[in-house]
Enzyme design. Sequence first.
Site, mmCIF file in Angstrom:
data_model
loop_
_atom_site.group_PDB
_atom_site.id
_atom_site.type_symbol
_atom_site.label_atom_id
_atom_site.label_comp_id
_atom_site.label_asym_id
_atom_site.label_seq_id
_atom_site.Cartn_x
_atom_site.Cartn_y
_atom_site.Cartn_z
ATOM 1 N N ASN A 168 -10.507 0.299 1.858
ATOM 2 C CA ASN A 168 -9.052 0.342 1.731
ATOM 3 C C ASN A 168 -8.705 0.072 0.271
ATOM 4 O OD1 ASN A 168 -6.293 -0.050 1.719
ATOM 5 N ND2 ASN A 168 -6.252 -1.339 3.542
ATOM 6 N N HIS B 237 -2.847 6.826 5.119
ATOM 7 C CA HIS B 237 -3.367 5.639 4.440
ATOM 8 C C HIS B 237 -4.541 5.052 5.219
ATOM 9 C CE1 HIS B 237 -3.811 1.833 2.545
ATOM 10 N NE2 HIS B 237 -3.241 1.151 3.519
ATOM 11 N N HIS C 184 -3.031 19.847 6.141
ATOM 12 C CA HIS C 184 -3.890 18.729 5.742
ATOM 13 C C HIS C 184 -3.126 17.416 5.873
ATOM 14 C CE1 HIS C 184 -6.524 21.835 4.152
ATOM 15 N NE2 HIS C 184 -5.529 22.289 3.425
ATOM 16 N N HIS D 32 12.433 1.714 5.162
ATOM 17 C CA HIS D 32 12.318 0.286 4.835
ATOM 18 C C HIS D 32 12.837 -0.531 6.017
ATOM 19 C CE1 HIS D 32 12.076 -3.363 2.621
ATOM 20 N NE2 HIS D 32 11.978 -2.786 1.435
ATOM 21 N N CYS E 177 0.802 -1.228 0.000
ATOM 22 C CA CYS E 177 0.000 0.000 0.000
ATOM 23 C C CYS E 177 0.831 1.271 0.000
ATOM 24 C CB CYS E 177 -0.928 -0.002 1.213
ATOM 25 S SG CYS E 177 -2.038 -1.429 1.285
ATOM 26 N N HIS F 217 -14.556 5.029 4.753
ATOM 27 C CA HIS F 217 -15.993 4.749 4.832
ATOM 28 C C HIS F 217 -16.625 4.629 3.457
ATOM 29 C CE1 HIS F 217 -20.309 5.656 5.448
ATOM 30 N NE2 HIS F 217 -20.139 5.058 6.626
#
Length: 540
Positions: A472, A439, A435, A338, A259, A468
């Site tokens: 995902n 994720h 802002h 990582h 992701c 919502h």
Amino acid sequence: MAREQALLSTEIVNRGVEPSGPDAGSPTFSVRVRRRLPDFLQSVNLKYVRLGYHYLLSHGVYLATIPVIVLVCGAELGSLSRDELWAKVWGEATYDLATVLAFLAVLAFTISVYIMSRPRPVYLIDFACYKPADELKVSKAEFIDLARKSGKFDEESLAFQSRLLAKSGIGDESYMPRCVFEPNANCATMKEGRAEASTAMFAALDELFDKCRVRPKDVGVLVVNCSLFNPTPSLSAMIVNHYKMRGNILSYNLGGMGCSAGVIAVDLARDMLQASGAGLAVVVSTEAVSFTWYPGKRRSMLIPNAFFRAGCAAVLLSNRRRDFHRAKYQLEHVVRTHKGADDRAFRSVYQEEDEQRIKGLSISRDLLEVGGHALKTNITTLGPLVLPFSEQLLFFAGVLFRHLFPSKASTPPPGEEASAAAAPYIPDFKRAFEHFCMHAASRDVLEHLRSNLGLRDADLEASRAALHRFGNTSSSSIWYELAYLEAKGRVRRGDRVWQLAFGSGFKCNSAVWRAVRRVRRPARSPWLDCIDNYPARMDA
């Protein structure tokens, strides 16, 4: 032992009335023990703070010397009156044509080298998010009903997925390909994968090219990321073939990166623009839900079924200076972390087969803890680049004190708890960003991020709304969140946007954008038909 216990949370679950056995008719309860996201600001590694300041100083040394030079020259010139200055320049000095021309040539050469050696800024001209057809909408109740009719799950697996859905934070209007619910059929075929990916990618790209008035042949760099579906020819080749792009295009296909791959794709596109001078780059972030679908019984592999939904985003980047006037944002920072060297982190999200040799994506119990450590490293490196000087000073002083005097930092004053004494200063990231696009993995993850970073509910409104409404959507979720902010008309000139994503490997990546103009409510957006219902709908 105490450290391990601090990462566990307990929950008493009412399992209803026992239907049979010696305890039939009596209520039963169970105690559920699970790992929670660690408070990653409680332990900060000083080497990551040094890394952040190294990034800051390596790029800011020139800006630090220029004011000193100006100050010295200004002080020297300020000590002379106008007449004295004029006399020194024209009266006492003598010039010949060769000297003047040589000076001008050296000055022009120096300025040219400086301008050419500076990396061009990278602008985000616009982006588009794929909105699937209404017939692909699926509610939570319909999800369980279709999964039951498919005949691929037993009742225990269905009940587990139903509990996940109930607390996932996903609404009743997310999208899924119907092939995953077909009875006794394998949905993870090359045909279904190509159909799903091409539908999403081409819809997003068609909208992007139309909005930006750009021809596909004008694109010099193409980066596509999709974690689990990686056909031959690649997805990037499918796009080149479909739009008949030019033969010297620099195309890349990122697979298996989870992701967080959306930020990695942006970073790669930026580097390619800087290195090649291609001008325009397109980034496409998507995921094939039919390849994340698992029709087995292992619970760790059933989790993706409940959370992943269809989605795709296409982004147009440019490093041409003339595109500044039509761009929306400028890319300021990309920080990548990582944790793959650690075995637990490497296997926290792992594709494998179960005991029946059914392939699926396994989510480890250690995922929250691993994610917490990756987040800690990432924000510690990012902090010196974005936080105001006052926040950096307080944060760095606290970290330095804890490393120089660990015993004093851990010993509470009389009348205070040990946890309060051990807590370091938490930087106020609200002073660095207007802002936040975190994720949208799940409701629990967003809640832990909010509490650990000291954010308000309003700061994560875009993330909660995207979860919502669309679920995902993997690497494209941060773009649905930015589209939400634009649809609300909240992005103004100078605002900074923090996109934070994490994924398999284990990786945590941040991208920081600055709005170069006020972003008005777009005419085309996946939110236009429902934007006025949020955030109220999430609390319904």
